[in-house]
Design a protein around this motif. Structure first.
Motif, PDB file in Angstrom:
ATOM      1  N   ASN A  26       0.833  -1.187   0.000  1.00 39.44           N
ATOM      2  CA  ASN A  26       0.000   0.000   0.000  1.00 39.44           C
ATOM      3  C   ASN A  26       0.877   1.249   0.000  1.00 39.44           C
ATOM      4  OD1 ASN A  26      -1.423   2.244   1.696  1.00 39.44           O
ATOM      5  ND2 ASN A  26      -3.092   0.944   1.001  1.00 39.44           N
ATOM      6  N   THR A  27       0.542   2.188  -0.871  1.00 42.21           N
ATOM      7  CA  THR A  27       1.340   3.407  -1.029  1.00 42.21           C
ATOM      8  C   THR A  27       1.550   4.136   0.289  1.00 42.21           C
ATOM      9  OG1 THR A  27       0.588   3.733  -3.309  1.00 42.21           O
ATOM     10  CG2 THR A  27       1.383   5.679  -2.130  1.00 42.21           C
ATOM     11  N   ASN A  28       0.495   4.258   1.078  1.00 46.12           N
ATOM     12  CA  ASN A  28       0.589   5.025   2.310  1.00 46.12           C
ATOM     13  C   ASN A  28       1.333   4.269   3.404  1.00 46.12           C
ATOM     14  OD1 ASN A  28      -1.102   7.304   1.358  1.00 46.12           O
ATOM     15  ND2 ASN A  28      -2.624   5.682   1.171  1.00 46.12           N
ATOM     16  N   LEU A  56     -16.007   2.693  -1.586  1.00 48.70           N
ATOM     17  CA  LEU A  56     -14.749   3.431  -1.598  1.00 48.70           C
ATOM     18  C   LEU A  56     -14.179   3.428  -3.016  1.00 48.70           C
ATOM     19  CD1 LEU A  56     -12.538   4.754   0.277  1.00 48.70           C
ATOM     20  CD2 LEU A  56     -11.482   2.481   0.362  1.00 48.70           C
ATOM     21  N   GLU A  57     -13.754   4.607  -3.479  1.00 46.94           N
ATOM     22  CA  GLU A  57     -13.150   4.665  -4.807  1.00 46.94           C
ATOM     23  C   GLU A  57     -11.917   3.762  -4.873  1.00 46.94           C
ATOM     24  OE1 GLU A  57     -13.711   7.272  -2.654  1.00 46.94           O
ATOM     25  OE2 GLU A  57     -13.533   9.128  -3.791  1.00 46.94           O
ATOM     26  N   ASP A  58     -11.636   3.233  -6.053  1.00 50.67           N
ATOM     27  CA  ASP A  58     -10.448   2.405  -6.208  1.00 50.67           C
ATOM     28  C   ASP A  58      -9.174   3.227  -6.107  1.00 50.67           C
ATOM     29  OD1 ASP A  58     -11.762  -0.021  -6.492  1.00 50.67           O
ATOM     30  OD2 ASP A  58     -12.061   0.277  -8.641  1.00 50.67           O
ATOM     31  N   ASN A  59      -9.277   4.517  -6.401  1.00 51.60           N
ATOM     32  CA  ASN A  59      -8.088   5.358  -6.351  1.00 51.60           C
ATOM     33  C   ASN A  59      -8.531   6.806  -6.163  1.00 51.60           C
ATOM     34  OD1 ASN A  59      -5.386   6.148  -6.455  1.00 51.60           O
ATOM     35  ND2 ASN A  59      -4.938   4.743  -8.125  1.00 51.60           N
ATOM     36  N   GLY A  60      -7.582   7.672  -6.044  1.00 43.24           N
ATOM     37  CA  GLY A  60      -7.831   9.080  -5.818  1.00 43.24           C
ATOM     38  C   GLY A  60      -6.581   9.681  -5.224  1.00 43.24           C
ATOM     39  N   ILE A  61      -6.660  10.915  -4.789  1.00 45.44           N
ATOM     40  CA  ILE A  61      -5.494  11.573  -4.226  1.00 45.44           C
ATOM     41  C   ILE A  61      -4.985  10.791  -3.014  1.00 45.44           C
ATOM     42  CG2 ILE A  61      -6.945  13.141  -2.874  1.00 45.44           C
ATOM     43  CD1 ILE A  61      -4.759  15.260  -3.245  1.00 45.44           C
ATOM     44  N   CYS A  62      -3.715  10.462  -3.030  1.00 42.60           N
ATOM     45  CA  CYS A  62      -3.058   9.646  -1.997  1.00 42.60           C
ATOM     46  C   CYS A  62      -3.566   8.209  -1.968  1.00 42.60           C
ATOM     47  CB  CYS A  62      -3.189  10.268  -0.609  1.00 42.60           C
ATOM     48  SG  CYS A  62      -2.243  11.786  -0.380  1.00 42.60           S
ATOM     49  N   PRO A 122      -4.296   4.250  -3.992  1.00 40.21           N
ATOM     50  CA  PRO A 122      -5.437   3.582  -3.363  1.00 40.21           C
ATOM     51  C   PRO A 122      -5.222   3.378  -1.870  1.00 40.21           C
ATOM     52  CG  PRO A 122      -4.094   1.965  -4.507  1.00 40.21           C
ATOM     53  CD  PRO A 122      -3.492   3.315  -4.810  1.00 40.21           C
ATOM     54  N   TRP A 123      -6.334   3.217  -1.148  1.00 45.77           N
ATOM     55  CA  TRP A 123      -6.252   3.181   0.318  1.00 45.77           C
ATOM     56  C   TRP A 123      -6.369   1.781   0.889  1.00 45.77           C
ATOM     57  CZ3 TRP A 123      -9.860   6.507  -2.186  1.00 45.77           C
ATOM     58  CH2 TRP A 123      -9.312   7.769  -2.474  1.00 45.77           C
ATOM     59  N   GLY A 139      -2.461  15.157   6.359  1.00 48.95           N
ATOM     60  CA  GLY A 139      -3.131  15.315   5.084  1.00 48.95           C
ATOM     61  C   GLY A 139      -4.623  15.393   5.307  1.00 48.95           C
ATOM     62  N   CYS A 140      -5.364  15.827   4.278  1.00 50.92           N
ATOM     63  CA  CYS A 140      -6.823  15.952   4.375  1.00 50.92           C
ATOM     64  C   CYS A 140      -7.505  15.166   3.257  1.00 50.92           C
ATOM     65  CB  CYS A 140      -7.250  17.418   4.303  1.00 50.92           C
ATOM     66  SG  CYS A 140      -9.046  17.684   4.510  1.00 50.92           S
ATOM     67  N   SER A 141      -8.712  14.691   3.530  1.00 46.93           N
ATOM     68  CA  SER A 141      -9.556  13.975   2.576  1.00 46.93           C
ATOM     69  C   SER A 141      -8.867  12.679   2.145  1.00 46.93           C
ATOM     70  CB  SER A 141      -9.894  14.877   1.391  1.00 46.93           C
ATOM     71  OG  SER A 141     -10.928  14.321   0.607  1.00 46.93           O
ATOM     72  N   GLY A 142      -8.657  12.457   0.840  1.00 48.46           N
ATOM     73  CA  GLY A 142      -7.936  11.266   0.427  1.00 48.46           C
ATOM     74  C   GLY A 142      -6.572  11.186   1.076  1.00 48.46           C
ATOM     75  N   CYS A 143      -5.938  12.331   1.246  1.00 44.07           N
ATOM     76  CA  CYS A 143      -4.635  12.362   1.917  1.00 44.07           C
ATOM     77  C   CYS A 143      -4.780  12.335   3.428  1.00 44.07           C
ATOM     78  CB  CYS A 143      -3.827  13.565   1.452  1.00 44.07           C
ATOM     79  SG  CYS A 143      -3.285  13.413  -0.271  1.00 44.07           S
ATOM     80  N   GLY A 144      -6.004  12.566   3.936  1.00 44.52           N
ATOM     81  CA  GLY A 144      -6.272  12.269   5.336  1.00 44.52           C
ATOM     82  C   GLY A 144      -6.238  10.772   5.562  1.00 44.52           C
ATOM     83  N   LYS A 145      -6.757  10.007   4.602  1.00 48.86           N
ATOM     84  CA  LYS A 145      -6.632   8.560   4.653  1.00 48.86           C
ATOM     85  C   LYS A 145      -5.150   8.177   4.616  1.00 48.86           C
ATOM     86  CE  LYS A 145     -10.585   8.289   1.434  1.00 48.86           C
ATOM     87  NZ  LYS A 145     -11.715   8.532   2.289  1.00 48.86           N
ATOM     88  N   GLY A 146      -4.397   8.893   3.751  1.00 49.22           N
ATOM     89  CA  GLY A 146      -2.969   8.615   3.638  1.00 49.22           C
ATOM     90  C   GLY A 146      -2.221   8.908   4.916  1.00 49.22           C
ATOM     91  N   ALA A 147      -2.550  10.027   5.577  1.00 54.10           N
ATOM     92  CA  ALA A 147      -1.885  10.377   6.831  1.00 54.10           C
ATOM     93  C   ALA A 147      -2.231   9.378   7.925  1.00 54.10           C
ATOM     94  CB  ALA A 147      -2.289  11.788   7.250  1.00 54.10           C
ATOM     95  N   TYR A 148      -3.479   8.931   7.933  1.00 54.11           N
ATOM     96  CA  TYR A 148      -3.921   7.910   8.891  1.00 54.11           C
ATOM     97  C   TYR A 148      -3.088   6.643   8.747  1.00 54.11           C
ATOM     98  CZ  TYR A 148      -7.218   4.037  10.067  1.00 54.11           C
ATOM     99  OH  TYR A 148      -7.823   2.889  10.507  1.00 54.11           O
ATOM    100  N   LEU A 149      -2.967   6.127   7.526  1.00 57.54           N
ATOM    101  CA  LEU A 149      -2.226   4.890   7.326  1.00 57.54           C
ATOM    102  C   LEU A 149      -0.738   5.070   7.567  1.00 57.54           C
ATOM    103  CD1 LEU A 149      -4.078   3.397   4.246  1.00 57.54           C
ATOM    104  CD2 LEU A 149      -4.140   2.601   6.605  1.00 57.54           C
ATOM    105  N   ALA A 150      -0.177   6.176   7.088  1.00 56.80           N
ATOM    106  CA  ALA A 150       1.255   6.419   7.318  1.00 56.80           C
ATOM    107  C   ALA A 150       1.532   6.567   8.813  1.00 56.80           C
ATOM    108  CB  ALA A 150       1.709   7.667   6.573  1.00 56.80           C
TER     109      ALA A 150
END
Length: 374
Positions: A130-132, A224-230, A232-233, A163-174
């Motif tokens: 996973n990217t994040n 959940l979208e398959d992809n988006g900013i930051c 896939p989740w 991060g916020c929104s899609g990147c809020g998901k990214g910050a959560y996982l990171a």
């Protein structure tokens, strides 16, 4: 750690939020030392059932720091890979800046050299990562090297991600899959901190009758979208849930427990009330439930002041400074050592949630929220 069953072997249906203070085998967590073992178990469950293989710590990490250039060598088994990172700007705080996050006014920016995800996969023989989560792994490796080079001018105790929104998901996982000292999550929604069980209750259960948002039911695992900013989740490991979201009730964890794995580090978490506007589908209520159910872990560890949650009402990723002042207070506490900073906050708006907070404990909790670990 017990062997975790395959998804098909998760047959128990539990609509209550699982107890962060009980191991998978039923043993109670009673000491602060045990929390670290429980934390690792929660991460292992998340890897198996949602995120796929998570890269472990390498057998050996070495590196150098030259100005803002961090050179990293990691060894695992018989393999070696080299990585690079850059720290630019001025200030004492080192921030991995995902889009829309909240940061101190003066900070350095952390970035990683190209191709690091492929190198991580090669180092551990992984088919995907996973990217994040890869971002979290890189945060840890940068911290490893900064700790080995104390005269570098960069302080590993002052690393953060936001991060916020899609990147809020990214910050959560990171944040969850690293040891970043400070994590700031903003409006992460479904695929982020939004509680899977409550979202399913709203989407396909009795909670649909009380959902009053005009745009859509809350974002969750099946829409959940398959992809988006930051993104896939999530990874292919989550297919079994995405095709049958009712099975979230079989999970031996939920997002409140993943959020709690950040403890005893510093966490600031924001969500948007969005009671009736077009971003309501992000599920601020479900984020608030997870934050509320995670907070007892910081309390049990004796550090409630290291976790703050605030719900506000604003445009998506558009909260004002007064609405996000909690982040500034946490920066004072975590980075400046200001012990009087007001950070022990659980700010949920009564008119901003789709299920009254007064109903939460009876409906979602069957464990002791006042647990104290020795």
């Amino acid at each position: 750690m017990p062997t975790l069953p395959e998804p098909s072997g998760l047959t128990e249906v539990n609509r209550k939020l699982p107890d962060p203070f009980t191991f998978f085998n039923g043993t109670k967590v009673t000491t602060k030392e045990q929390w670290e073992c429980r934390r690792k178990e929660i991460l292992a469950m998340a890897a198996k059932y949602l995120y796929g293989p998570v890269p472990p710590e390498p057998d050996e990490v070495t590196g150098t720091v030259s100005g803002g250039t961090v050179s990293i060598t990691a060894k695992a088994g018989g393999k070696t890979e080299t990585f690079s990172a850059s720290i630019s700007g001025s200030g004492s705080v080192i921030a991995l800046k995902l889009s829309g996050g909240i940061f101190p006014s003066g900070h350095k920016t952390l970035s990683f050299g190209s191709g690091f995800e492929g190198k991580i996969r090669n180092l551990f023989g992984l088919s995907e990562v996973n990217t994040n989560i890869a971002n979290g792994w890189m945060i840890d490796r940068v911290m490893d090297v900064l700790e080995q080079n104390p005269g570098s001018g960069h302080d590993p105790t002052k690393v953060m991600v936001s991060g916020c929104s899609g990147c809020g998901k990214g910050a959560y996982l990171a944040g969850v899959f690293s040891r970043a000292p400070v994590v700031v999550i903003v409006e992460s929604g479904g695929g982020g901190v939004a509680n899977l069980r409550q979202a399913e209750w709203f989407r396909h259960g009795e909670g649909g009758s009380v959902w009053q948002c005009s745009d859509a039911k809350p974002q969750s695992i099946d829409n959940l979208e398959d992809n988006g900013i930051c993104g896939p989740w999530v990874t292919s490991a989550a297919r079994w849930l995405r095709s049958d979201p009712s099975k979230v009730y079989n999970l031996p964890f939920d997002t409140h427990m993943l959020l709690a794995t950040i403890a005893p580090r510093h966490l600031v978490h924001f969500t948007n009330a969005n009671g009736r506007n077009s971003w309501c589908h992000l599920g601020g209520t479900c984020e608030a439930l997870s934050a509320w159910a995670a907070k007892p872990v910081w309390k049990a560890l004796g550090v409630p002041e290291r976790m703050g949650f605030q719900m506000y009402s604003a445009n998506h990723c558009g909260a004002s400074g007064s609405q996000t002042a909690l982040a500034g207070e946490m920066f004072k506490r975590a980075f400046e050592g200001n012990t009087s900073a007001n950070t022990d906050v659980m700010g949920i708006l009564d008119n901003g949630v789709q299920q009254p907070v007064s109903e939460w404990e009876d409906m979602w909790i069957d464990w002791d929220m006042d647990t104290v670990l020795q």
